[in-house]
Design an enzyme around this catalytic site. Structure first.
Site, short mmCIF file in Angstrom:
data_model
loop_
_atom_site.label_atom_id
_atom_site.label_comp_id
_atom_site.label_asym_id
_atom_site.label_seq_id
_atom_site.Cartn_x
_atom_site.Cartn_y
_atom_site.Cartn_z
N ALA A 59 -54.70 70.41 -144.23
CA ALA A 59 -54.88 69.99 -142.38
C ALA A 59 -53.29 69.44 -141.91
CB ALA A 59 -55.95 68.80 -142.60
N PRO A 60 -53.72 70.22 -140.84
CA PRO A 60 -53.44 70.49 -139.81
C PRO A 60 -54.22 72.15 -139.98
CG PRO A 60 -51.25 70.01 -139.00
CD PRO A 60 -51.49 69.40 -140.33
N GLY A 61 -52.64 72.89 -141.12
CA GLY A 61 -52.97 74.47 -141.82
C GLY A 61 -51.80 74.98 -141.35
N ASP A 84 -48.71 68.84 -150.79
CA ASP A 84 -48.01 68.10 -149.53
C ASP A 84 -48.70 66.66 -148.87
OD1 ASP A 84 -46.05 68.37 -147.21
OD2 ASP A 84 -47.75 68.29 -146.12
N CYS A 89 -43.32 64.14 -146.01
CA CYS A 89 -42.68 63.76 -145.09
C CYS A 89 -41.87 62.81 -144.87
CB CYS A 89 -43.16 64.38 -143.58
SG CYS A 89 -44.36 63.23 -143.45
#
Length: 805
Positions: free
Chosen positions: A191-193, A281, A334
């Protein structure tokens, strides 16, 4: 393929992201008293400074000292908007052409002085000019009236699914993953995709019209609401090659089928859920997104990264265990924090013992500006810099882990490396080997001078992206390749106790058959001990029960409706069998069951009504989420790869908690007129492109003029069509759903019809007196805008030819 195929999507899912948060970049309005001149109080914009942040990253040498001012200055400016064109869209070339030949020139006057020289530009490192960077922030796009046409273009194409608004650095990990159309891909924290959508684009890229790729994507997220965002995002792709699951990533089920399982069919291709590619991620502190979320400035602290380090290692190790030998995994965050980045990668390499290698990707995406990973860093805890685990006070060793340091060595390893054998023997012989006094004695025996460690792994192969290199956010990426099965894990000895050894892993057995590396982290002590001393055969016989235990969320396991946590391995096996029976009934809390749809009466009526060619694979490809066929509202279609995974999932007791699956192909018509139609199911806009090449009935071809009229008016009476023959053909169709295909000439051309990438078709409803479009208003608008020039030019050419004649 025509029609856009997005009609009828679940718009209720938007409520989770329509709640926009405060725009922290905008100066807050002064209080009313100040506006009236009654108060001289001043107001200040949101602070974009944090002294702790500056101190931490200066010491970590995240950038060179002479770059620091530029680095921070860029971090304090809003992030420019970026977006990506969907390469699998039939209009991708048209959109790219519009950007290159229209907006590139028309927006040039809006370039801000002192900023970039181009209003919009393609990201040169992204293949085929499919990703674009703008010189405007999201707020500027919303507020600037001269940018309104461009903003409306972005909103419309994004909603349709032709483009995806995505941060530039977020587009990088899927490219380094090197996905092929035949690959099974796992997106562990999806998510969010946007990355999931990107992965789907890649596997669909080389597909011909009406065909499906051999690979598939499994997208997972822990949070239910974030799963809804993920489902909404990926629904725009209209894919039959996607499964969305709802699990803790570090406990993701392996779905390993027992070799002696008797119910396995002869055509079953997989006996365990392994993936060719894994995107990891992971959740992170997110300080690489400061330009997009400046409220992080005041929230930032070193504890954010420290608290996530162990979870990140667990998720990454679970991903490695689910990866096929020869497969590639991308670990990314990130965050700029080396504790969340290089330290995690080093720990993965350390635990995997040579079975996983760090890939050098310096030759890939050569135009992407990147920096090498760090080989040295320090840990900051309670205001004290720590260069090695030996510097960690005893009271903080439950918080600061040895894996956070470059060497990754525990205190015991550091102690042993100093050759203090005599003291070690004294501790082992004593009664209080684990006492605080003994530990303090060991601490005093080591060097107290500050020493900064250097990792012996090739961490320079990692990729660091910093904001001021190419006006982006910050990101970290490590590409790992699995070269052999993971070794069996060894139980870590307690301080002062001799190490226990277990049998090495059998190299002929896949690592997940030997031991689930991360699966056991949160199980009971007794189970850990039982597994750690078991030989390979015992682990192989019990691992299925352990996987079933892990596939149940902690909330469900501990709730009053479920069994209590077992005390030993036998009770786990006993409860697991009971759980499997419940799961076969599809009893995942809050999730509809996934059932193969096999109602022959309904299926045969659909085949007969639309004249579906026998070559179209129906058996085993239809899915419903309702066990009662009389109340099934939607029938979904899945690719062969998804079908194989589902069959495996049923065989192992439905360990996968599936939130969304497949492509909506047929939908029950609930209107009064629809109930009298020969077939009660209509073809959905999403599924039309897949089944279109196989439809032989209820399909007609319209001239460009009549096709345009349908899109504009939504409903047209048979007598009102320009082409009278087309109106007559429409009137002669059976009552119910039909398909209208855009002809390539000024008149309908049905003789030479052959579906290809340029074919445009929409679903319509043939009523008693008119033809009604069954496509959303947004899709109609998109088709009109995309076809306006094409249709008008065709009409003009034909009109001129008729005038000459």
């Amino acid at each position: 393929m025509g029609g856009g195929g997005r009609g009828g999507r679940a718009r209720t899912q938007r409520k989770h992201f329509q709640q926009s948060r405060e725009n922290v970049w905008k100066h807050p309005k002064p209080p009313p008293s100040s506006q009236n001149g009654h108060d001289n109080a001043t107001w200040t914009p949101f602070a974009t400074q944090n002294s702790a942040f500056d101190e931490y990253y200066k010491e970590q040498r995240i950038v060179a000292s002479e770059e620091w001012d530029t680095f921070v200055e860029v971090l304090r400016t809003p992030l420019p908007a970026t977006f990506r064109i969907n390469s699998s869209s039939q209009f991708s070339a048209d959109i790219r052409s519009q950007l290159e030949n229209d907006f590139l020139q028309s927006l040039q006057a809006e370039v801000v002085e002192g900023g970039e020289t181009e209003a919009i530009r393609p990201l040169l490192w992204y293949p085929e000019n499919l990703a674009w960077h703008t010189n405007f922030s999201r707020m500027q796009l919303r507020k600037n009236q001269t940018l309104e046409r461009f903003h409306e273009f972005l909103k419309l194409e994004n909603e349709i699914g032709n483009i995806t608004r995505q941060e530039a650095v977020s587009m990088v990990p899927p490219l380094f993953l090197d996905v092929h159309p035949s690959h099974f891909v796992l997106d562990m924290c999806a998510a969010p995709g946007s990355k999931t959508f990107q992965l789907l684009e890649i596997i669909y890229k080389s597909c011909k019209a009406g065909s499906l790729p051999d690979g598939m994507v499994m997208a997972n997220d822990l949070d239910v609401q974030r799963c809804n965002l993920l489902i909404h995002q990926t629904k725009r792709m209209c894919t039959a090659n996607l499964i969305v699951t709802n699990h803790e990533a570090q406990h993701f089920p392996g779905c390993r089928l027992n070799r002696n399982h008797e119910t396995i069919s002869s055509d079953q291709h997989i006996s365990q859920l392994l993936f060719d590619r894994v995107l990891c991620d992971v959740p992170c502190s997110g300080d690489g997104t400061l330009r997009k979320a400046p409220d992080l400035w005041r929230k930032w602290s070193t504890g954010m990264g420290h608290g996530l380090h162990s979870l990140q290692v667990l998720i990454a190790m679970r991903g490695a265990s689910l990866l096929k030998v020869g497969g590639r995994m991308v670990y990314s965050t990130c965050s700029m924090n080396p504790i969340e980045n290089e330290a995690v990668v080093a720990e993965i390499l350390r635990r995997c013992g040579g079975s996983v290698e760090l890939v050098d990707v310096s030759h890939e995406l050569p135009q992407l500006i990147r920096r090498p990973g760090l080989k040295r860093w320090k840990v900051l805890d309670k205001g004290m810099w720590l260069g090695s685990y030996k510097d960690v006070p005893n009271s903080r060793r439950s918080v600061i882990h040895h894996s956070m340091f470059p060497s990754g060595r525990s205190f015991q390893d550091l102690f042993d490396s100093n050759h203090n054998v005599d003291m070690q023997n004294d501790i082992n012989d004593g009664d209080n080997g684990d006492s605080e006094d003994s530990v303090q004695t060991m601490e005093n025996s080591t060097t107290n001078d500050f020493t900064e460690e250097v990792s012996n792994f090739p961490l320079e192969r990692c990729v660091r992206i910093v904001p001021h290199d190419q006006n982006s956010g910050a990101f970290f990426i490590a590409v790992l390749q699995k070269v052999s099965p993971l070794p069996a894990i060894q139980e870590k000895p307690k301080r002062g106790i001799a190490k226990k050894h277990v049998k090495p892993a059998n190299p002929d057995i896949e690592d997940k058959e030997v031991l689930q590396v991360d699966l056991l982290e949160n199980t009971s002590k007794e189970v850990l001990e039982a597994v750690s001393v078991a030989d390979v055969s015992e682990i192989e016989s019990n691992i299925m029960d352990l996987e079933v235990r892990s596939s149940v969320s902690h909330e469900e396991w501990n709730s009053g409706e479920e069994a209590r946590e077992p005390e030993n391995a036998e009770s786990i096996a006993r409860v697991a069998q009971g759980k499997r029976k419940l799961q076969i009934q599809g009893r995942w809390r809050g999730v509809d069951p996934v059932i193969f749809f096999k109602d022959d009466v309904i299926i045969n009526s659909i085949k007969a009504f639309y004249g579906i060619d026998k070559q179209f694979p129906f058996n085993g490809h239809l899915i419903s989420r309702n066990s009662d066929p009389n109340h099934v509202k939607r029938i979904y279609y899945v690719s062969k790869s998804v079908k194989d995974v589902l069959e495996l999932n049923f065989s192992v007791g439905q360990q996968l908690k599936i939130a969304s699956i497949g492509l909506k192909m047929f939908e029950r018509q609930s209107s009064r007129e629809g109930s009298s139609a020969p077939c009660s199911f209509r073809i959905s806009s999403e599924g039309l492109p897949v089944i279109l090449p196989y439809i032989t009935k209820q399909i007609i071809h319209a001239s460009p003029v009549d096709f345009k009229r349908l899109l504009q008016n939504k409903a047209v009476r048979f007598a009102d069509f320009v082409d009278a023959e087309f109106g007559e053909k429409a009137a002669n169709l059976m009552l119910g759903c039909c398909v209208v295909v855009l002809g390539k000439g000024n008149i309908a051309d049905s003789e030479s019809f052959q579906v290809d990438e340029s074919t445009i078709a929409i679903g319509c409803w043939k009523g008693r007196a008119s033809l009604t479009v069954m496509v959303t208003a947004t899709d109609c608008q998109e088709l009109l805008e995309r076809l306006l020039v094409r249709l008008d030019s065709t009409w003009l050419f034909c009109a001129r030819r008729q005038a000459v004649q």
